[in-house]
Design an enzyme around this catalytic site. Sequence first.
Site, PDB file in Angstrom:
ATOM      1  N   GLY A   1       0.775  -1.239   0.000  1.00 26.59           N
ATOM      2  CA  GLY A   1       0.000   0.000   0.000  1.00 26.59           C
ATOM      3  C   GLY A   1       0.805   1.287   0.000  1.00 26.59           C
TER       4      GLY A   1
ATOM      5  CG  ASN B   1       1.570   3.654  -5.676  1.00 23.63           C
ATOM      6  OD1 ASN B   1       1.901   4.731  -6.165  1.00 23.63           O
ATOM      7  ND2 ASN B   1       2.192   2.509  -5.955  1.00 23.63           N
TER       8      ASN B   1
ATOM      9  CG  MET C   1      -1.710  -8.252  -6.758  1.00 25.78           C
ATOM     10  SD  MET C   1      -0.770  -7.485  -8.098  1.00 25.78           S
ATOM     11  CE  MET C   1       0.002  -8.935  -8.789  1.00 25.78           C
TER      12      MET C   1
ATOM     13  CG  LEU D   1     -11.033  -4.917 -11.455  1.00 25.64           C
ATOM     14  CD1 LEU D   1     -10.868  -3.411 -11.387  1.00 25.64           C
ATOM     15  CD2 LEU D   1     -11.769  -5.440 -10.231  1.00 25.64           C
TER      16      LEU D   1
ATOM     17  CG  ASN E   1      -3.498  -0.354 -12.693  1.00 21.85           C
ATOM     18  OD1 ASN E   1      -3.337  -0.477 -11.469  1.00 21.85           O
ATOM     19  ND2 ASN E   1      -2.829  -1.078 -13.569  1.00 21.85           N
TER      20      ASN E   1
ATOM     21  CG  HIS F   1       1.855  -1.561 -15.436  1.00 24.06           C
ATOM     22  ND1 HIS F   1       1.615  -2.805 -14.898  1.00 24.06           N
ATOM     23  CD2 HIS F   1       2.834  -1.729 -16.354  1.00 24.06           C
ATOM     24  CE1 HIS F   1       2.411  -3.689 -15.486  1.00 24.06           C
ATOM     25  NE2 HIS F   1       3.156  -3.061 -16.374  1.00 24.06           N
TER      26      HIS F   1
HETATM   27  C1  GRF Z   1       3.281  -0.740  -7.661  1.00 23.24           C
HETATM   28  O1  GRF Z   1       4.533  -0.945  -8.245  1.00 23.24           O
HETATM   29  C2  GRF Z   1       2.244  -0.498  -8.715  1.00 23.24           C
HETATM   30  O2  GRF Z   1       2.743   0.149  -9.840  1.00 23.24           O
HETATM   31  C3  GRF Z   1       1.816  -1.894  -9.081  1.00 23.24           C
HETATM   32  O3  GRF Z   1       1.829  -2.592  -7.869  1.00 23.24           O
HETATM   33  C4  GRF Z   1       2.761  -1.994  -6.970  1.00 23.24           C
HETATM   34  C5  GRF Z   1       2.000  -1.667  -5.725  1.00 23.24           C
HETATM   35  O4  GRF Z   1       2.834  -1.187  -4.720  1.00 23.24           O
HETATM   36  N1  GRF Z   1       0.549  -1.893  -9.764  1.00 23.24           N
HETATM   37  P1  GRF Z   1       2.218  -0.573  -3.400  1.00 23.24           P
HETATM   38  O5  GRF Z   1       1.341  -1.650  -2.779  1.00 23.24           O
HETATM   39  O6  GRF Z   1       1.437   0.636  -3.774  1.00 23.24           O
HETATM   40  O7  GRF Z   1       3.395  -0.250  -2.538  1.00 23.24           O
END
Ligand code: GRF
Length: 218
Positions: free
Chosen positions: A15, A17, A89, A92, A106, A108
């Site tokens: 988490g 982000n 993960m 959808l 999203n 990525h």
């Molecule tokens: C990030 O690298 C994001 O780009 C990808 O999954 C990872 C999630 O990291 N989709 P976090 O859980 O936000 O630390």
Amino acid sequence: MDGIPSVTVLISGRGSNLINLFNRARGYRIGAVVSNKRDAAGVAWARERAIPVTIVEREEYPSLSAFKDGVRDAVSATQPDLVALAGFMVVLPPTFIAAFQGRLVNIHPSLLPKFPGLDTHQRVIASGETQHGCTVHYVDAGVDTGAIIAQASLAVAPNDNPESLAERTLALEHELYPWVIGHLAGSEISLCNARVQYSSRVRQEAKERGFRLSNDSE
Ligand code: GRF
């Protein structure tokens, strides 16, 4: 959108982000978190901050499609203005995507359309790429295929390894995602007939920050 737009963030893991979106929230607020993993680190973090959390685990449902409907219903119940996937993960289903079209994004860890899917940093090194980075995109029915909103890039150094690239890419993600979400919340970025539209302010800021927008080549 009435009041400060509310963002529901979907997570499966640590988490970072989510935490960064929360810490840098300008023009939006994190209204809710939905996770398919009860023990995700981001879930504990959100609970400590009294952010409403809904857990929707695959084991609670008789089938994969029932589970995905459960995710959709849980997200709908949070009444979001925007839905941000952040390390979620689960692929959808079309009904979910239709329900939130133009409001579902999203992040990525690659410069899409290069390297959709998993293990992007490892694959970037193995392919001898000289550029890497991250992409925020609208979500469509494919995996990492929706309309690209913005990208932040870095140069791959000869001594980079997957771990160093992951760390530097994550730092870029933490710059890019709140910037994009803030502008989506302010309707300065929108989706119109499958094309991403940007205000002139967004174009200017992207230039200043070195972010690439999807119609930059035009
Ligand atoms: C990030 O690298 C994001 O780009 C990808 O999954 C990872 C999630 O990291 N989709 P976090 O859980 O936000 O630390």
